[in-house]
Enzyme design. Structure first.
Site, PDB file in Angstrom:
ATOM      1  N   HIS A  90      -8.773   2.673  12.230  1.00  0.00           N
ATOM      2  CA  HIS A  90      -8.696   1.214  12.052  1.00  0.00           C
ATOM      3  C   HIS A  90      -7.275   0.860  11.617  1.00  0.00           C
ATOM      4  O   HIS A  90      -6.970   0.863  10.419  1.00  0.00           O
ATOM      5  CB  HIS A  90      -9.669   0.762  10.958  1.00  0.00           C
ATOM      6  CG  HIS A  90     -11.114   0.973  11.265  1.00  0.00           C
ATOM      7  ND1 HIS A  90     -11.858   0.103  12.033  1.00  0.00           N
ATOM      8  CD2 HIS A  90     -11.972   1.955  10.896  1.00  0.00           C
ATOM      9  CE1 HIS A  90     -13.105   0.527  12.115  1.00  0.00           C
ATOM     10  NE2 HIS A  90     -13.202   1.653  11.435  1.00  0.00           N
ATOM     11  N   SER A 143      -3.161   0.127   2.543  1.00  0.00           N
ATOM     12  CA  SER A 143      -1.783  -0.179   2.135  1.00  0.00           C
ATOM     13  C   SER A 143      -1.592   0.264   0.691  1.00  0.00           C
ATOM     14  O   SER A 143      -2.554   0.336  -0.084  1.00  0.00           O
ATOM     15  CB  SER A 143      -1.548  -1.684   2.239  1.00  0.00           C
ATOM     16  OG  SER A 143      -0.349  -2.054   1.594  1.00  0.00           O
ATOM     17  N   TYR A 156      -3.305 -10.664   0.578  1.00  0.00           N
ATOM     18  CA  TYR A 156      -3.205  -9.399   1.335  1.00  0.00           C
ATOM     19  C   TYR A 156      -3.778  -8.247   0.503  1.00  0.00           C
ATOM     20  O   TYR A 156      -4.547  -7.426   0.999  1.00  0.00           O
ATOM     21  CB  TYR A 156      -1.740  -9.144   1.694  1.00  0.00           C
ATOM     22  CG  TYR A 156      -1.512  -7.882   2.505  1.00  0.00           C
ATOM     23  CD1 TYR A 156      -1.864  -7.820   3.840  1.00  0.00           C
ATOM     24  CD2 TYR A 156      -0.940  -6.753   1.915  1.00  0.00           C
ATOM     25  CE1 TYR A 156      -1.657  -6.662   4.588  1.00  0.00           C
ATOM     26  CE2 TYR A 156      -0.723  -5.592   2.649  1.00  0.00           C
ATOM     27  CZ  TYR A 156      -1.090  -5.549   3.996  1.00  0.00           C
ATOM     28  OH  TYR A 156      -0.879  -4.397   4.719  1.00  0.00           O
ATOM     29  N   SER A 157      -3.399  -8.208  -0.792  1.00  0.00           N
ATOM     30  CA  SER A 157      -3.915  -7.155  -1.670  1.00  0.00           C
ATOM     31  C   SER A 157      -5.431  -7.218  -1.769  1.00  0.00           C
ATOM     32  O   SER A 157      -6.098  -6.182  -1.787  1.00  0.00           O
ATOM     33  CB  SER A 157      -3.322  -7.279  -3.077  1.00  0.00           C
ATOM     34  OG  SER A 157      -2.174  -6.477  -3.178  1.00  0.00           O
ATOM     35  N   ALA A 158      -5.981  -8.440  -1.846  1.00  0.00           N
ATOM     36  CA  ALA A 158      -7.443  -8.555  -1.927  1.00  0.00           C
ATOM     37  C   ALA A 158      -8.088  -7.886  -0.718  1.00  0.00           C
ATOM     38  O   ALA A 158      -9.084  -7.164  -0.839  1.00  0.00           O
ATOM     39  CB  ALA A 158      -7.843 -10.026  -2.000  1.00  0.00           C
ATOM     40  N   SER A 159      -7.497  -8.098   0.465  1.00  0.00           N
ATOM     41  CA  SER A 159      -8.085  -7.497   1.670  1.00  0.00           C
ATOM     42  C   SER A 159      -7.989  -5.972   1.632  1.00  0.00           C
ATOM     43  O   SER A 159      -8.917  -5.272   2.025  1.00  0.00           O
ATOM     44  CB  SER A 159      -7.420  -8.062   2.937  1.00  0.00           C
ATOM     45  OG  SER A 159      -6.083  -7.595   3.096  1.00  0.00           O
ATOM     46  N   LYS A 160      -6.866  -5.450   1.131  1.00  0.00           N
ATOM     47  CA  LYS A 160      -6.678  -3.991   1.162  1.00  0.00           C
ATOM     48  C   LYS A 160      -7.349  -3.293  -0.026  1.00  0.00           C
ATOM     49  O   LYS A 160      -7.796  -2.150   0.102  1.00  0.00           O
ATOM     50  CB  LYS A 160      -5.184  -3.663   1.225  1.00  0.00           C
ATOM     51  CG  LYS A 160      -4.505  -4.138   2.525  1.00  0.00           C
ATOM     52  CD  LYS A 160      -5.035  -3.430   3.772  1.00  0.00           C
ATOM     53  CE  LYS A 160      -4.268  -3.818   5.023  1.00  0.00           C
ATOM     54  NZ  LYS A 160      -4.666  -3.069   6.215  1.00  0.00           N
TER      55      LYS A 160
HETATM   56  N1  LIG Z   1       4.151  -2.370   8.347  1.00  0.00           N
HETATM   57  C1  LIG Z   1       3.907  -2.278   7.045  1.00  0.00           C
HETATM   58  O1  LIG Z   1       4.788  -2.530   6.183  1.00  0.00           O
HETATM   59  C2  LIG Z   1       2.573  -1.793   6.576  1.00  0.00           C
HETATM   60  C3  LIG Z   1       2.485  -1.188   5.301  1.00  0.00           C
HETATM   61  C4  LIG Z   1       1.257  -0.752   4.842  1.00  0.00           C
HETATM   62  C5  LIG Z   1       0.121  -0.925   5.626  1.00  0.00           C
HETATM   63  N2  LIG Z   1       0.230  -1.527   6.840  1.00  0.00           N
HETATM   64  C6  LIG Z   1      -1.001  -1.684   7.620  1.00  0.00           C
HETATM   65  O2  LIG Z   1      -0.876  -0.886   8.791  1.00  0.00           O
HETATM   66  C7  LIG Z   1      -1.634  -1.474   9.849  1.00  0.00           C
HETATM   67  C8  LIG Z   1      -0.738  -1.590  11.096  1.00  0.00           C
HETATM   68  O3  LIG Z   1       0.410  -2.340  10.762  1.00  0.00           O
HETATM   69  P1  LIG Z   1       1.701  -2.392  11.696  1.00  0.00           P
HETATM   70  O4  LIG Z   1       2.871  -2.307  10.815  1.00  0.00           O
HETATM   71  O5  LIG Z   1       1.542  -1.461  12.829  1.00  0.00           O
HETATM   72  O6  LIG Z   1       1.573  -3.915  12.206  1.00  0.00           O
HETATM   73  P2  LIG Z   1       1.942  -4.565  13.619  1.00  0.00           P
HETATM   74  O7  LIG Z   1       3.027  -3.833  14.289  1.00  0.00           O
HETATM   75  O8  LIG Z   1       2.108  -6.033  13.327  1.00  0.00           O
HETATM   76  O9  LIG Z   1       0.590  -4.355  14.447  1.00  0.00           O
HETATM   77  C9  LIG Z   1      -0.604  -5.029  14.088  1.00  0.00           C
HETATM   78  C10 LIG Z   1      -1.677  -4.636  15.074  1.00  0.00           C
HETATM   79  O10 LIG Z   1      -2.905  -5.275  14.683  1.00  0.00           O
HETATM   80  C11 LIG Z   1      -3.447  -5.954  15.821  1.00  0.00           C
HETATM   81  N3  LIG Z   1      -4.185  -7.132  15.417  1.00  0.00           N
HETATM   82  C12 LIG Z   1      -3.797  -8.117  14.573  1.00  0.00           C
HETATM   83  N4  LIG Z   1      -4.751  -9.057  14.493  1.00  0.00           N
HETATM   84  C13 LIG Z   1      -5.761  -8.653  15.311  1.00  0.00           C
HETATM   85  C14 LIG Z   1      -7.026  -9.200  15.665  1.00  0.00           C
HETATM   86  N5  LIG Z   1      -7.461 -10.378  15.179  1.00  0.00           N
HETATM   87  N6  LIG Z   1      -7.800  -8.519  16.528  1.00  0.00           N
HETATM   88  C15 LIG Z   1      -7.389  -7.338  17.039  1.00  0.00           C
HETATM   89  N7  LIG Z   1      -6.214  -6.765  16.752  1.00  0.00           N
HETATM   90  C16 LIG Z   1      -5.410  -7.423  15.890  1.00  0.00           C
HETATM   91  C17 LIG Z   1      -2.220  -6.332  16.649  1.00  0.00           C
HETATM   92  O11 LIG Z   1      -2.621  -6.533  17.980  1.00  0.00           O
HETATM   93  P3  LIG Z   1      -2.030  -7.697  18.937  1.00  0.00           P
HETATM   94  O12 LIG Z   1      -1.253  -6.983  19.996  1.00  0.00           O
HETATM   95  O13 LIG Z   1      -3.236  -8.356  19.438  1.00  0.00           O
HETATM   96  O14 LIG Z   1      -1.168  -8.594  18.076  1.00  0.00           O
HETATM   97  C18 LIG Z   1      -1.364  -5.074  16.501  1.00  0.00           C
HETATM   98  O15 LIG Z   1      -1.801  -4.085  17.387  1.00  0.00           O
HETATM   99  C19 LIG Z   1      -2.141  -2.818   9.320  1.00  0.00           C
HETATM  100  O16 LIG Z   1      -3.475  -2.671   8.916  1.00  0.00           O
HETATM  101  C20 LIG Z   1      -1.260  -3.092   8.112  1.00  0.00           C
HETATM  102  O17 LIG Z   1      -1.946  -3.875   7.137  1.00  0.00           O
HETATM  103  C21 LIG Z   1       1.424  -1.950   7.349  1.00  0.00           C
END
Ligand SMILES: NC(=O)c1ccc[n+]([C@@H]2O[C@H](COP(=O)([O-])OP(=O)(O)OC[C@H]3O[C@@H](n4cnc5c(N)ncnc54)[C@H](OP(=O)(O)O)[C@@H]3O)[C@@H](O)[C@H]2O)c1
Length: 221
Positions: A90, A143, A156-160
């Site tokens: 996920h 996160s 955001y923190s609440a969700s994670k």
């Molecule tokens: N980057 C950070 O700093 C960071 C740090 C810690 C944790 N995270 C977590 O890591 C995970 C991935 O982050 P990332 O950095 O790879 O972000 P990202 O590059 O923005 O990618 C987000 C992904 O989520 C998909 N998505 C968003 N809303 C959606 C929805 N309603 N239905 C289906 N798919 C959806 C997007 O698909 P679309 O192509 O449809 O937009 C995209 O594939 C997230 O859960 C984030 O909270 C990120």
């Protein structure tokens, strides 16, 4: 489980962390079902990853779903069953940064629907299938902000925090099954996820940002 034997659904596969995970899985020999919202984007990402990794066409498929829609979550679960998944990663998620009072009510609902409710519902839909797989795994990408609450990140923190609690309880709930549950809590990572305001905040507070390769290698809890 050897990655080469695995059949994996990756949500957020069009994003930075998701794509890096899919690439690593394909290089290890796994078959991957990519998911994101936009079919055109998924088709391009899948084709690009196929070419870069040399994976056979049958090992790379995609299924578009907006995870804030219950019908899309259910259809994705059925697609994943047909793909015969053992592992669900996920990785879909949306960001939120700023003072709470500047968020609209709909923003909070969309955030919780994407980051918390969708992984819960998708896991619920897929568990009957996963229970029959000999070495099933569910991996939640949370996160560092799912353990530490910082100003500007309350929603955001609440969700994670919620996702981490869900993963921890589910791991114990499934302890007598063959389904393993893991939670990954990356730090700030350089992808399209963080806007310039978050990057400025990180610079101001001295918060380090990782590359996606670091996240890919991180141990899960
Ligand atoms: N980057 C950070 O700093 C960071 C740090 C810690 C944790 N995270 C977590 O890591 C995970 C991935 O982050 P990332 O950095 O790879 O972000 P990202 O590059 O923005 O990618 C987000 C992904 O989520 C998909 N998505 C968003 N809303 C959606 C929805 N309603 N239905 C289906 N798919 C959806 C997007 O698909 P679309 O192509 O449809 O937009 C995209 O594939 C997230 O859960 C984030 O909270 C990120």
């Amino acid at each position: 489980m050897r990655a080469g034997d695995a059949r994996v659904l990756v949500t957020g596969a069009s994003g930075g962390i998701g794509q890096a995970s899919v690439e690593a899985l394909l290089r290890a020999g796994a078959a991957v079902l990519l998911s994101g919202r936009a079919p055109e984007k998924l088709a391009v990402v899948a084709q690009d990853l196929r070419q870069r990794t040399g994976a056979a066409a049958g090992r790379v498929a995609w299924h578009a779903a907006d995870l804030t829609r219950a019908a899309d979550v259910a259809a994705l679960a059925r697609g994943a069953e047909r793909f015969d998944v053992d592992v669900v990663v996920h990785a879909a998620g949306m960001p939120a940064f700023g003072r709470l009072e500047s968020a609209a009510a709909g923003d909070l609902e969309r955030l919780l629907a994407t980051n918390l409710l969708a992984p819960m519902q998708l896991t619920r839909e897929l568990l009957p299938h996963l229970r029959h797989r000999p070495r099933a795994q569910v991996v939640f990408v949370g996160s560092a902000l799912g353990r530490l609450g910082l100003p500007g990140f309350s929603a955001y923190s609440a969700s994670k925090f919620g996702l981490r609690g869900f993963a921890e309880a589910l791991r114990r709930e499934l302890a007598d099954s063959r389904v393993r549950v893991q939670y990954l809590g990356p730090r700030s990572t350089r992808t399209g996820f963080n806007d310039t305001a978050v990057e400025a905040y990180n610079r101001h507070t001295g918060t380090a940002m990782d590359g996606v390769a670091t996240v890919r290698r991180s141990p899960c809890a």
